[in-house]
Write an enzyme that holds these catalytic residues in place. Sequence first.
Site, PDB file in Angstrom:
ATOM      1  N   SER A 227     -28.406  -6.227 -27.792  1.00  0.00           N
ATOM      2  CA  SER A 227     -28.356  -5.695 -27.290  1.00  0.00           C
ATOM      3  C   SER A 227     -27.712  -3.923 -26.844  1.00  0.00           C
ATOM      4  CB  SER A 227     -27.448  -6.930 -26.550  1.00  0.00           C
ATOM      5  OG  SER A 227     -27.564  -8.035 -26.490  1.00  0.00           O
TER       6      SER A 227
ATOM      7  N   SER B  15     -27.491  -6.488 -23.335  1.00  0.00           N
ATOM      8  CA  SER B  15     -27.087  -5.971 -22.562  1.00  0.00           C
ATOM      9  C   SER B  15     -25.945  -5.166 -22.328  1.00  0.00           C
ATOM     10  CB  SER B  15     -26.046  -7.583 -22.675  1.00  0.00           C
ATOM     11  OG  SER B  15     -25.133  -7.638 -23.504  1.00  0.00           O
TER      12      SER B  15
ATOM     13  N   LYS C 151     -17.151  -2.020 -24.107  1.00  0.00           N
ATOM     14  CA  LYS C 151     -18.179  -3.502 -23.087  1.00  0.00           C
ATOM     15  C   LYS C 151     -17.093  -4.245 -22.720  1.00  0.00           C
ATOM     16  CE  LYS C 151     -21.908  -6.465 -23.967  1.00  0.00           C
ATOM     17  NZ  LYS C 151     -23.041  -6.607 -24.856  1.00  0.00           N
TER      18      LYS C 151
END
Length: 487
Positions: free
Chosen positions: A179, A155, A80
Site C-alpha cells: 500500500s 491504499s 494517512k
Amino acid sequence: MEITKWSARELSDKIKAGDISVSEAVEAQLAQIEKKDAAYNCYTRVLPEEARKRAKEVQRRIDSGELENSPLAGVPIAIKDNICTKGILTTCSSRMLKDFKPPYDAAVIERLNAAGAVIIGKLNMDEFAMGSTTETSWFGPTKNPWDITRVPGGSSGGAAAAVAAGEAFLALGSDTGGSIRQPSSFCGVTGIKPTYGTVSRYGLIAYASSLDQIGPIARTAEDCAAALDVISGADKRDSTCISQESYAYSEALTQDIKGMRIGIPSGYLGEGLDREVEQGILKAADVLASLGAVVEEFDLKAVDYAIPAYYVIASAEASSNLSRYDGVKYGWRIPEYEDLQDVYLGTRSKGFGSEVKRRMMIGAFVLSSGYYDAYYNKALKVKALIKQGFDEAFRAYDCILGPAAPTTAMKLGESLSDPLKMYLGDIYTVSVNLAGLPGISVPCGLDSRGLPIGMQLIGRAFGEKDILRAAYAYERTREYMFAPCTE
C-alpha cells in the site's frame, strides 16, 4: 524553482539557513493544496490554523538552535488517515469513524513533532486500508495527478498523489501488502515499506497486525531516508517494535554500489507483466549494472502462492481487528434500532463499505470451525515457506529487483468491477509483507501513455540501508519526473 518543487531535505536546509521561514513554507503548501486538491481529492481534511500555529513554534525552536540536526525541521508533512493524531479527526476514510478524534498521538506523530515537522493534513485512503486504488474511500476516490481518469493506487493513494501533485513535500502511509509501494509506482514517486518492527505501530489503526507497517512517501530516496531517521526506533508500547543498534539511514546514501549483488526473480518477468513495465525494469537493471552492481536472474521459490496466502491471513486478521466496531463503545452507530442485535447488524451493514465487508466475511470464514486448518493454518505454512525462499536468496544477493506492479495505473472503476483483478495487482508486493522485509518503489520511466513505471528493490530483514543506497545511486542518474499538473 517554486517552493513546492523542492525536496523535503532541500526545504529543511533552506529553512535552517534562514533563506525561507517555516511560515512561508506552510503558506506555499496550503496554497498548492487549495489550488490543486479539488481535482485530485488527496486530503480528507487540511489543517491550516493548526499548521500556522505550529509553524511559529517550530521557527522559534529552529532559531534557538534546538533543531539544528533535524533533517525535517520546518517541513510540512501529510499523514494517512489511519494514523492517530490527537484531537484531529482520524477516520480511516470510513463512515464508521467519521467522528473519531483520538485522545493521543501515534508514536510516529510524536517523533515528527519532536523533529520539528509540521502536520499539514490527513490523507485519503481506501477504507480501513482495504483496497489497491483509493476508490473505496467514504470521501470518494483520489485521482492520479498524471491522468485524472486513472487511479493513484492504494491504499495510500492519497499520500502518493499528494506528493506527485506538489501538495505534500513528504507523506506518511501504511503498507500491509504493497500500500506504499504500489501507489508510489503509479504516481511516479518514491515510497519505502520498512522491515516489520522498524517503526512503531502504536497509533496505527490496524488492518492486519502481523503485516502492517508505517513508512514514508516522498520524491526521493534521500527524503525517505530522512523520514526513517526520524520515525524509526523501539517503542515499549508496541511489543513487535525491535531495537536496533543504528537507524542512521541517511549515512548509507552513497553512489557507490560497485560489487553489490542484485537478483531479479525470473518468475517476476514474462507472463502477467505488462511489456512496457518489463522493459522499464530491465533498463533500470542495466543502469544499476553500469554503476558496478552485479545483476543476474534467479529462481525465487514459493512466491507463486503469495497472493492466496496473503489474502487469507490479512482477511482473517482484519475480521478479528474490525470486530471491535460494533456500535457500542465508540465509532458510528445506526440511529434507529430495537435491540442489541439490531445495533450490531445495522451498524456494520451501513457503517462499512462493500470491500471491507467482503474481507471481513472472508476472514470470518477462514477462521471458522472446520475451515481453520484448511485455509488459515495452511496460509501460515506458506508464509513460512516464502520467508525461507527469501532467506535463501539473500545468502547470494544484497537486494532483489523487480516491478512494483504488473501494470501502470489503470482506469478508474476497472478494479472495483473485478475484485480478483485488483487482488492480483498486488502480486509483486505482498510477499515482502509476508516475509517482513523492507521494500522500496522508485520511478524508472514512463510508458507510451506517459504513465509512471516503478521498480521495486527488496532487502533482507533490516537491510533498509542496502535498498536505499541502490535507490539513491539509481536516482542520481536521472532527473526527477514531475507530474504534468505541477508545471
